[in-house]
Design a protein around this motif. Sequence first.
Motif, PDB file in Angstrom:
ATOM      1  N   ASN A 335       0.858  -1.077  -0.062  1.00 11.35           N
ATOM      2  CA  ASN A 335       0.259  -0.086   0.008  1.00 11.35           C
ATOM      3  C   ASN A 335       0.825   1.364   0.146  1.00 11.35           C
ATOM      4  OD1 ASN A 335      -2.513  -1.360  -0.078  1.00 11.35           O
ATOM      5  ND2 ASN A 335      -2.635  -1.429   2.139  1.00 11.35           N
ATOM      6  N   THR A 336       2.109   1.292   0.499  1.00 12.73           N
ATOM      7  CA  THR A 336       2.963   2.343   0.370  1.00 12.73           C
ATOM      8  C   THR A 336       3.186   3.029  -1.061  1.00 12.73           C
ATOM      9  OG1 THR A 336       4.922   1.077   0.306  1.00 12.73           O
ATOM     10  CG2 THR A 336       4.150   1.737   2.375  1.00 12.73           C
ATOM     11  N   THR A 337       3.142   2.163  -2.191  1.00 16.31           N
ATOM     12  CA  THR A 337       3.362   2.315  -3.516  1.00 16.31           C
ATOM     13  C   THR A 337       2.406   1.825  -4.454  1.00 16.31           C
ATOM     14  OG1 THR A 337       4.901   0.709  -3.670  1.00 16.31           O
ATOM     15  CG2 THR A 337       5.699   2.649  -3.112  1.00 16.31           C
ATOM     16  N   ALA A 338       1.131   1.648  -3.806  1.00 19.18           N
ATOM     17  CA  ALA A 338      -0.099   0.962  -4.511  1.00 19.18           C
ATOM     18  C   ALA A 338      -0.187   1.878  -5.836  1.00 19.18           C
ATOM     19  CB  ALA A 338      -1.315   0.715  -3.538  1.00 19.18           C
ATOM     20  N   LYS A 339      -0.774   0.791  -6.708  1.00 21.24           N
ATOM     21  CA  LYS A 339      -1.095   1.388  -8.203  1.00 21.24           C
ATOM     22  C   LYS A 339      -2.024   0.412  -8.732  1.00 21.24           C
ATOM     23  CE  LYS A 339       3.495   3.702  -9.391  1.00 21.24           C
ATOM     24  NZ  LYS A 339       4.424   3.676 -10.549  1.00 21.24           N
ATOM     25  N   PRO A 340      -3.095   1.037  -9.163  1.00 25.97           N
ATOM     26  CA  PRO A 340      -4.251   0.243  -9.880  1.00 25.97           C
ATOM     27  C   PRO A 340      -3.712  -0.726 -11.253  1.00 25.97           C
ATOM     28  CG  PRO A 340      -4.415   2.554 -10.469  1.00 25.97           C
ATOM     29  CD  PRO A 340      -3.342   2.599  -9.593  1.00 25.97           C
ATOM     30  N   PHE A 341      -4.110  -1.636 -11.293  1.00 27.05           N
ATOM     31  CA  PHE A 341      -3.788  -2.641 -12.394  1.00 27.05           C
ATOM     32  C   PHE A 341      -4.409  -2.009 -13.655  1.00 27.05           C
ATOM     33  CE2 PHE A 341      -4.031  -5.995  -9.106  1.00 27.05           C
ATOM     34  CZ  PHE A 341      -2.691  -6.095  -9.100  1.00 27.05           C
ATOM     35  N   THR A 342      -3.775  -2.093 -14.638  1.00 27.87           N
ATOM     36  CA  THR A 342      -4.329  -1.526 -15.968  1.00 27.87           C
ATOM     37  C   THR A 342      -5.084  -2.572 -16.775  1.00 27.87           C
ATOM     38  OG1 THR A 342      -2.574   0.056 -16.120  1.00 27.87           O
ATOM     39  CG2 THR A 342      -3.509  -0.285 -18.212  1.00 27.87           C
ATOM     40  N   TRP A 343      -6.539  -2.592 -16.709  1.00 24.29           N
ATOM     41  CA  TRP A 343      -7.176  -3.618 -17.417  1.00 24.29           C
ATOM     42  C   TRP A 343      -7.315  -2.992 -19.001  1.00 24.29           C
ATOM     43  CZ3 TRP A 343      -8.868  -8.343 -15.359  1.00 24.29           C
ATOM     44  CH2 TRP A 343      -9.836  -8.850 -16.168  1.00 24.29           C
ATOM     45  N   THR A 344      -6.617  -4.042 -19.898  1.00 24.47           N
ATOM     46  CA  THR A 344      -6.893  -3.459 -21.282  1.00 24.47           C
ATOM     47  C   THR A 344      -7.882  -4.341 -22.115  1.00 24.47           C
ATOM     48  OG1 THR A 344      -5.196  -5.098 -21.855  1.00 24.47           O
ATOM     49  CG2 THR A 344      -4.440  -2.751 -20.972  1.00 24.47           C
ATOM     50  N   ALA A 345      -8.158  -5.467 -21.833  1.00 26.83           N
ATOM     51  CA  ALA A 345      -9.028  -6.189 -22.524  1.00 26.83           C
ATOM     52  C   ALA A 345     -10.777  -5.591 -22.601  1.00 26.83           C
ATOM     53  CB  ALA A 345      -8.960  -7.836 -22.088  1.00 26.83           C
ATOM     54  N   THR A 346     -11.314  -5.529 -23.525  1.00 23.56           N
ATOM     55  CA  THR A 346     -12.666  -5.171 -23.744  1.00 23.56           C
ATOM     56  C   THR A 346     -13.529  -6.246 -23.447  1.00 23.56           C
ATOM     57  OG1 THR A 346     -12.851  -5.117 -26.023  1.00 23.56           O
ATOM     58  CG2 THR A 346     -12.045  -3.089 -24.999  1.00 23.56           C
ATOM     59  N   ALA A 347     -14.767  -6.129 -23.192  1.00 27.22           N
ATOM     60  CA  ALA A 347     -15.705  -7.358 -23.261  1.00 27.22           C
ATOM     61  C   ALA A 347     -15.692  -7.904 -24.426  1.00 27.22           C
ATOM     62  CB  ALA A 347     -17.195  -6.850 -22.757  1.00 27.22           C
ATOM     63  N   ASP A 348     -15.685  -7.162 -25.748  1.00 23.38           N
ATOM     64  CA  ASP A 348     -15.948  -7.803 -27.057  1.00 23.38           C
ATOM     65  C   ASP A 348     -14.588  -8.517 -27.343  1.00 23.38           C
ATOM     66  OD1 ASP A 348     -18.288  -6.676 -27.314  1.00 23.38           O
ATOM     67  OD2 ASP A 348     -17.592  -4.887 -28.539  1.00 23.38           O
ATOM     68  N   GLU A 349     -13.364  -8.349 -26.639  1.00 23.02           N
ATOM     69  CA  GLU A 349     -12.226  -9.147 -26.997  1.00 23.02           C
ATOM     70  C   GLU A 349     -12.352 -10.526 -26.107  1.00 23.02           C
ATOM     71  OE1 GLU A 349      -9.173  -5.283 -28.027  1.00 23.02           O
ATOM     72  OE2 GLU A 349      -9.472  -5.893 -25.847  1.00 23.02           O
ATOM     73  N   ILE A 350     -12.795 -10.224 -25.032  1.00 25.78           N
ATOM     74  CA  ILE A 350     -12.664 -11.494 -24.168  1.00 25.78           C
ATOM     75  C   ILE A 350     -13.700 -12.299 -24.813  1.00 25.78           C
ATOM     76  CG2 ILE A 350     -13.245 -12.098 -22.078  1.00 25.78           C
ATOM     77  CD1 ILE A 350     -12.618  -9.583 -20.767  1.00 25.78           C
ATOM     78  N   LEU A 351     -14.990 -12.000 -25.286  1.00 26.45           N
ATOM     79  CA  LEU A 351     -16.214 -12.797 -25.658  1.00 26.45           C
ATOM     80  C   LEU A 351     -15.550 -13.518 -27.101  1.00 26.45           C
ATOM     81  CD1 LEU A 351     -19.176 -10.638 -24.955  1.00 26.45           C
ATOM     82  CD2 LEU A 351     -18.229 -12.716 -23.831  1.00 26.45           C
ATOM     83  N   ALA A 352     -14.818 -12.542 -27.911  1.00 31.10           N
ATOM     84  CA  ALA A 352     -14.524 -13.041 -29.105  1.00 31.10           C
ATOM     85  C   ALA A 352     -13.534 -14.229 -28.895  1.00 31.10           C
ATOM     86  CB  ALA A 352     -13.519 -11.914 -29.936  1.00 31.10           C
ATOM     87  N   LYS A 353     -12.323 -14.132 -28.173  1.00 34.55           N
ATOM     88  CA  LYS A 353     -11.392 -15.116 -27.726  1.00 34.55           C
ATOM     89  C   LYS A 353     -12.133 -16.437 -27.204  1.00 34.55           C
ATOM     90  CE  LYS A 353      -7.499 -12.203 -26.734  1.00 34.55           C
ATOM     91  NZ  LYS A 353      -6.418 -11.943 -25.658  1.00 34.55           N
ATOM     92  N   VAL A 354     -13.138 -16.283 -26.221  1.00 37.43           N
ATOM     93  CA  VAL A 354     -13.910 -17.662 -25.883  1.00 37.43           C
ATOM     94  C   VAL A 354     -14.692 -18.252 -27.235  1.00 37.43           C
ATOM     95  CG1 VAL A 354     -15.756 -18.120 -24.457  1.00 37.43           C
ATOM     96  CG2 VAL A 354     -14.191 -16.690 -23.613  1.00 37.43           C
TER      97      VAL A 354
END
Length: 370
Positions: A335-354
Amino acid sequence: MVLADSVELTTGQRAELQALVYSPDVAATVATRARIVLWCVEGRQKKDVAVLAGVSRPTVDLWLERYGAEGLAGLLDRPRGAAREQVPASVRARILALSRTSPPASTGLSHWSSREMAAFIARTEGVSVSYHYVAKLWRDNGIRPHRHGTFKVSKDPEFAEKVADIVGLYLAPPGGAVVLSIDEKTQIQALDRTQPLLPIDFDATEKRTHDYVRHGTTNLFAALNVGTGEVLGECTPSRDGASFLAFLKKAVQPHAGKDVHVVLDNLSTHTTPEVMAWLADNPHVRFHFTPKGSSWINQIETWFGIITRQSIRRGTFTSVKVLIKQIRDYITHWNTTAKPFTWTATADEILAKVRLVQSNIKKLVDNNAK
């Protein structure tokens, strides 16, 4: 720097040469070359150094000159040129095609290695290729048969809707709202080694015994603030609906007056009557369940992987109390240097891969049924 008969090295240069001499990861020939330089610097005569090293006098001069001109790099083997293998295009294509399929059942192999592939080509095609050629062909084409992964296709009928809902929270959270990713890491073992840990040294890696003693387990409840990357964690001896509800209240409390969206999986402890009653009394808190069999979409799972690699897996714990303290210390450090994760995959990209995976599975099943 050109080495003469009388040479002085800096402390750093001596340390570098000694590291080559004693490192278990350095070839014996390279270690001998480093010894030659160190012996000459000590004032030994070159003919004596040649005897000690088991080489000729000109070889001693060679490595002194190389070191004087290039430093440590001069002691390493230089790449040697070799004639290019003349492999027919048809054989090259055959190797690439075989590399993308499982080995024939008659071989008894579970996967290809470069040596097995070279031997198979020689046996079936009558063309001799080196395993070096096969390995280079794999590198050039991004093929890695030695690696494997896992997959699971969710059968949740609401898969697309849930993915769109959660990914929408990650990429475009509602204004002024807080998104918390919550889950439990269960049965974390306090493992102690049967002998003391040998810590990392100048020229040695950390070492520990392969056998261990179990001192008990703990369960980690954790909440990741998707917007800031900060983590709230709490260890408990049990994981039930009451424990989850108590932790949920602590996770939500700092965000009083704001809408809170909680991403979590489908454990039964998340939907007990007590939890649902609390939700009804707190309409500003809303649950977003991941699709069944798809907890990977929950960002806290990524953080669980990080704490496992960086703190737990290689840890040595003499008691559950020691384990819990290390987990708490790690969370504080995070938590002293916490940074949010960068989420890059859109829902459409995930569904296309599935959909692509589902299509491949269907083809595989259809082919096996023939």
